[in-house]
Motif scaffolding. Structure first.
Motif, short mmCIF file in Angstrom:
data_model
loop_
_atom_site.label_atom_id
_atom_site.label_comp_id
_atom_site.label_asym_id
_atom_site.label_seq_id
_atom_site.Cartn_x
_atom_site.Cartn_y
_atom_site.Cartn_z
N ILE A 214 0.97 -1.20 0.00
CA ILE A 214 0.01 0.07 0.06
C ILE A 214 0.90 1.18 0.03
O ILE A 214 0.56 2.22 -0.69
N SER A 215 1.94 1.23 0.87
CA SER A 215 2.81 2.44 0.85
C SER A 215 3.38 2.65 -0.58
O SER A 215 3.50 3.78 -0.99
N GLU A 216 3.89 1.64 -1.08
CA GLU A 216 4.41 1.79 -2.37
C GLU A 216 3.52 2.38 -3.41
O GLU A 216 3.87 3.19 -4.38
N ALA A 217 2.28 1.85 -3.36
CA ALA A 217 1.17 2.06 -4.44
C ALA A 217 1.03 3.60 -4.24
O ALA A 217 0.74 4.39 -5.05
N ILE A 218 0.93 4.12 -2.89
CA ILE A 218 0.47 5.58 -2.69
C ILE A 218 1.60 6.50 -3.11
O ILE A 218 1.44 7.63 -3.77
N GLU A 219 2.93 5.87 -2.61
CA GLU A 219 4.08 6.95 -3.29
C GLU A 219 3.94 6.94 -4.65
O GLU A 219 4.15 8.26 -5.15
N ASP A 220 3.86 5.98 -5.34
CA ASP A 220 3.73 6.01 -7.01
C ASP A 220 2.51 7.07 -7.37
O ASP A 220 2.97 7.79 -8.23
N VAL A 221 1.39 6.80 -6.70
CA VAL A 221 0.24 7.74 -7.23
C VAL A 221 0.73 9.24 -6.75
O VAL A 221 0.44 10.17 -7.80
N LEU A 222 1.28 9.64 -5.79
CA LEU A 222 1.70 10.92 -5.45
C LEU A 222 2.75 11.57 -6.50
O LEU A 222 2.55 12.77 -6.58
N SER A 223 3.22 10.70 -7.34
CA SER A 223 4.23 11.36 -8.43
C SER A 223 3.51 11.50 -9.84
O SER A 223 4.40 12.01 -10.79
N LEU A 319 2.22 6.47 5.38
CA LEU A 319 1.85 7.58 4.47
C LEU A 319 0.47 7.62 4.20
O LEU A 319 -0.15 8.62 3.94
N THR A 320 -0.43 6.87 5.16
CA THR A 320 -1.90 7.05 5.03
C THR A 320 -2.38 7.77 6.30
O THR A 320 -1.51 7.82 7.32
N PRO A 321 -3.56 8.46 6.29
CA PRO A 321 -4.01 8.83 7.83
C PRO A 321 -4.30 7.61 8.74
O PRO A 321 -3.93 6.54 8.29
N LEU A 322 -4.33 7.81 9.96
CA LEU A 322 -4.67 7.07 10.87
C LEU A 322 -6.00 6.76 11.08
O LEU A 322 -7.03 7.53 10.96
N LEU A 323 -6.40 5.21 11.03
CA LEU A 323 -7.49 4.74 11.03
C LEU A 323 -7.99 4.12 12.43
O LEU A 323 -7.13 3.46 12.81
N LYS A 324 -8.90 4.20 12.92
CA LYS A 324 -9.32 3.53 14.11
C LYS A 324 -9.95 2.35 14.09
O LYS A 324 -10.94 2.03 13.43
N MET A 325 -9.12 0.98 14.27
CA MET A 325 -9.54 -0.42 14.07
C MET A 325 -8.83 -1.31 14.89
O MET A 325 -8.02 -0.96 15.55
N HIS A 326 -9.17 -2.51 14.48
CA HIS A 326 -8.24 -3.54 15.38
C HIS A 326 -7.19 -3.94 14.46
O HIS A 326 -7.29 -3.98 13.44
#
Length: 452
Positions: A214-223, A319-326
């Motif tokens: 997920i981190s890699e995909a988001i970094e890719d998108v932001l470019s 890189l993502t926002p914080l989510l409240k989850m298990h």
């Protein structure tokens, strides 16, 4: 037994015209995503740089039902082969000698063999309508990556997939399928992103995880301004797209003349479980049903059964926002189990709330017992479950055996989220006694929170 009591079908015209959104029916509001820099709720508009605009709107919409665009509904029939059938597992019932009736919604008839295409088509459509040219995503076992790849081909979008390295090696034909549909596929962690290079520097043989991908995909998108990220699970807009499964199943179970006492599904992030169960969870929330809901996860990544309910990153690099989850913690290095789609450190915020309120009951299994249950199912029912789906199969068998021991007639329904015909290496390893079980002694999230 009459043949028409073994299989229940709907006509194409009966494909749902709306998705069900559980947000207005939850027992409490979903805590907002937080900006990790400020600790303040994230402005939804800021997410439009990552996701298509309409998907951001659906993420927080309080509309109970959201219309399915005609082009998506057409794609559901023409490409995804919806409606999918509902079967009764009569041979499994007879083998177990159980008074329980067992039904399963079979999502394996889709071209990619799993439920994932239901949201992939919707996400591709909304991105295309916005003028986006390229979609980037992660995938574990490859079901989500192949689903987005075929959806991209259908709506004429380029697709790039970061596939967890362990699955990239274990499941080469999943990779081939994505490439056949025109997608680029890279093992994650990769050397294409700064995130990937960091994890490779720490461990050149890193098995990867959905969080890292997920981190890699988001970094890719932001470019790339013309690129957007597509997620296969966890977030609300993804889960609501999957409710076509449960909405179809409701009609089919009505045709069968039953209302299940227990609903079962496997959980990685929660999309197939939510898609099948949420239309029925609504009945429980309204007080018109007392059915149970069993969510099954691997003991190697026990987010619901051993994790903490707290804010955490949705990815491994933060890189993502914080989510409240298990969550077991985004730092957790998930073992390379064959159920690649369940190798995620957290679960959907909406599902987390239902677990907290005791509406959903989580259970966890080792992969050896899961493969044993799946092998039995394959011999009796003829369909090889995906390793992820096999977790649900194991829970169903346990429930049926308990019903036999108690002499109790119950109805069990589960989502057969995908077939395992591209996962046969895992079954070969099981046959040869090469599978290992994993269970963490300590979880990063407990250490971070100062507890156990």
């Amino acid at each position: 037994m009459a043949l028409d009591s073994l299989r229940f079908d709907l006509s194409p015209s009966e494909v749902p015209t709306e998705w069900y959104n559980i947000l207005p029916d939850l027992p409490e509001r979903v805590p907002p995503p937080l900006d990790p820099r400020t600790g303040e709720p994230v402005d939804p508009a800021s997410l439009e740089r990552i996701f298509a605009r309409e998907l951001v709107r659906q993420e927080t919409s309080m509309e109970r039902f959201i219309s399915i665009p005609p082009k998506v509904r057409e794609a559901y029939v023409a490409l995804a082969r919806r409606p999918t059938p509902l079967f009764r597992a009569r041979r499994l019932e007879e083998y177990l000698g159980t008074p329980a009736e067992i039904y399963y919604k079979y999502e394996g008839v889709t071209p990619t063999g799993s439920h994932k295409v239901n949201t992939a088509l919707a996400q591709a459509y909304y991105n295309k309508e916005q003028g986006i040219e390229r979609l980037v995503t992660e995938t574990g076992a490859g079901q989500w990556g192949s689903a987005l790849a075929i959806a991209g081909a259908y709506f004429d979008l380029k697709v790039r997939v970061y596939m967890t390295r362990s699955s990239y090696k274990q499941k080469p034909y999943r990779r081939t399928l994505m490439q056949l549909y025109g997608a680029e596929v890279y093992p994650s962690p990769s050397d294409r992103t700064s995130v990937g290079r960091r994890f490779l520097a720490e461990d050149p043989e890193h098995p990867g995880s959905l969080g890292i991908a997920i981190s890699e995909a988001i970094e890719d998108v932001l470019s790339d301004e013309k690129a957007r990220y597509s997620l296969g699970s966890v977030l609300n807009h993804v889960l609501l797209h999957q409710t076509v499964i449960g909405l179809e199943a409701r009609k089919q179970l009505d045709e069968a003349g039953v209302y299940p006492d227990v609903f079962v599904g496997c959980v990685g992030g929660g999309s197939n479980f939510a898609g099948f169960t949420y239309p029925f969870v609504r009945d429980r929330l309204k007080g018109s049903s007392d059915s149970r809901f069993i969510a099954v996860e691997p003991r190697a990544s026990p987010s619901m059964t051993r994790g903490a309910y707290t804010y955490d990153y949705g990815d491994s690099a933060g890189l993502t926002p914080l989510l409240k989850m298990h969550t077991v913690g985004h730092e957790y290095k998930v073992p390379p189990i064959h159920a690649g789609g369940l190798r995620y450190h957290g679960v959907a915020p909406t599902l987390s709330i239902l677990v907290n309120h005791g509406i959903v009951e989580p259970v966890a299994y080792h992969q050896t017992e899961v493969f044993a249950a799946a092998s039995l199912f394959a011999r009796l029912e003829g369909i090889v479950p995906a390793p992820e789906t096999a977790h649900a199969v194991k829970a169903v068998i346990d429930l049926a055996i308990k019903a036999r021991e108690e002499g109790k007639r119950i109805v069990i329904a589960f989502n057969f989220s995908g077939h395992g015909l591209l996962d046969l290496q895992g079954y070969q390893d099981f046959i040869e006694g090469k599978l290992s079980d994993y269970e963490p002694e300590e979880l990063p999230i407990h250490k971070r929170l100062g507890g156990s």
